[in-house]
Design an enzyme around this catalytic site. Structure first.
Site, short mmCIF file in Angstrom:
data_model
loop_
_atom_site.label_atom_id
_atom_site.label_comp_id
_atom_site.label_asym_id
_atom_site.label_seq_id
_atom_site.Cartn_x
_atom_site.Cartn_y
_atom_site.Cartn_z
N GLU A 1 58.65 -16.61 10.59
CA GLU A 1 58.72 -17.17 11.94
C GLU A 1 58.80 -18.70 11.86
O GLU A 1 58.93 -19.27 10.78
CB GLU A 1 57.50 -16.75 12.75
CG GLU A 1 56.16 -17.15 12.17
CD GLU A 1 55.00 -16.57 12.95
OE1 GLU A 1 55.20 -15.64 13.74
OE2 GLU A 1 53.86 -17.05 12.74
N ASP B 1 51.51 -24.73 16.83
CA ASP B 1 52.97 -24.58 16.85
C ASP B 1 53.67 -25.90 17.16
O ASP B 1 54.49 -25.99 18.09
CB ASP B 1 53.39 -23.52 17.86
CG ASP B 1 52.65 -22.21 17.69
OD1 ASP B 1 52.53 -21.76 16.55
OD2 ASP B 1 52.18 -21.65 18.71
#
Length: 313
Positions: free
Chosen positions: A207, A27
């Site tokens: 996302e 991430d």
């Protein structure tokens, strides 16, 4: 496309990305300040928020100290024993300080919520802004993947993924935008829904939002599908306004196939300041579940990002 052309595309795609961090670094968020590139990542190996720095984004990266060494009281272990400090985002504020958004496990509700912290340097240490989450939806679902965006006129926004209505982190999910004041914390308007997981290839998940201002409009990069599915990918949508409506591009910008099989599950992306480089995570050979950091070059055709076939040295 003919088999020969497809084989050629996959061979060229294998040269499009360069792995720059080969340990678990999921991430990624990238931020450039004072000639130094900063990359932040999800918690692992004793770090709440990982931090690495480099002077050349495509060169070597050096691991730094934990950017968020002290956690606020609302964070506690999940059912797996993890604090789940995920998907950090760092941005500069007008007062010369730096703002960190992060996702973490909200012990009272058992959900993932969004917190904030402030520091005088991009290296931190970042100090939590208060004892409670910034955004939380107890009883409704996880709220994750915060991302900051400042428009050309100074308007500031916080983007995030909301999986309300389901306990599973797999959605169906929606990406939202919240107008905020210059502090990045205080809401100045109602949240706006920008993008929903409504295509079969997304498998109920959109996302990791990254909003960019480009000449002629706005580009919203996002990841689709489940991060460990083998079909995780990065795509984008465009709009004439930061509040939408956004139109998704067909296909994908990054996928295992587009990258010639060199990177499995490419996603969680962010873009360097000038839009010429994109950072993203992808699966490492081992151990299972670990994801390293890759860099690839982008060019632009209007509002459409174009992946370069070979990254420059």
């Amino acid at each position: 496309m003919s088999p020969t052309a497809l084989a050629r595309e996959r061979t060229e795609g294998a040269d499009a990305a360069r792995q720059v961090i080969s340990r678990n670094f999921p991430d990624p968020d990238v931020f450039t300040h004072g000639g130094t590139h900063y990359a932040y990542a999800t918690n692992t190996a004793g770090y709440n928020v990982q931090l690495a720095t480099a002077t050349d984004a495509t060169g070597s990266w050096e691991q730094r100290a934990d950017a968020l060494p002290q956690l606020p009281p609302w964070i506690g272990p999940s059912e797996t024993g993890s604090l789940n400090v995920w998907a950090p985002d760092v941005s500069a504020r007008d007062d010369g300080t730096f703002l960190l958004y992060y996702t973490a496990h909200h012990a009272p509700s058992g959900r993932q919520c969004i917190g904030a912290a402030v520091a005088g340097s991009p290296e931190g240490p970042f100090i939590p802004t208060g004892p409670d989450p910034l955004i939380c939806a107890p009883g409704q679902g996880d709220v994750i993947d915060p991302s900051s965006f400042v428009d050309d006129d100074g308007s500031r926004y916080l983007l995030y993924k909301d999986s309300r209505g389901t306990r599973a982190r797999s959605g169906p999910s929606t990406i939202h935008l919240r107008p905020v004041a210059a502090d990045g914390l205080t809401p100045t308007g109602a949240d706006v829904s920008l993008l929903r997981a409504d295509r079969p290839e997304e498998s109920g998940v959109v996302e990791a939002p990254t909003l960019l201002r480009r000449p002629g409009g706005y580009v919203l990069l996002f990841s689709g599908n489940t991060f460990d599915s083998g079909d995780y990918f990065t795509n984008y949508a465009t709009s004439s306004s930061p509040t939408g409506p956004f139109t998704k591009a067909p296909g994908a910008l990054l996928s295992k196939e587009i990258l010639g099989g060199a990177v499995r599950n490419p996603g969680g992306q962010d873009v360097f300041d000038d839009g010429g480089l994109i950072a993203f995570h992808g699966d490492l050979p081992e151990p299972p579940g670990d994801r390293g950091l890759w860099i690839a070059e982008l060019s632009w055709d209007g509002l459409n990002p174009v992946l370069s076939r070979e990254i420059s040295s």
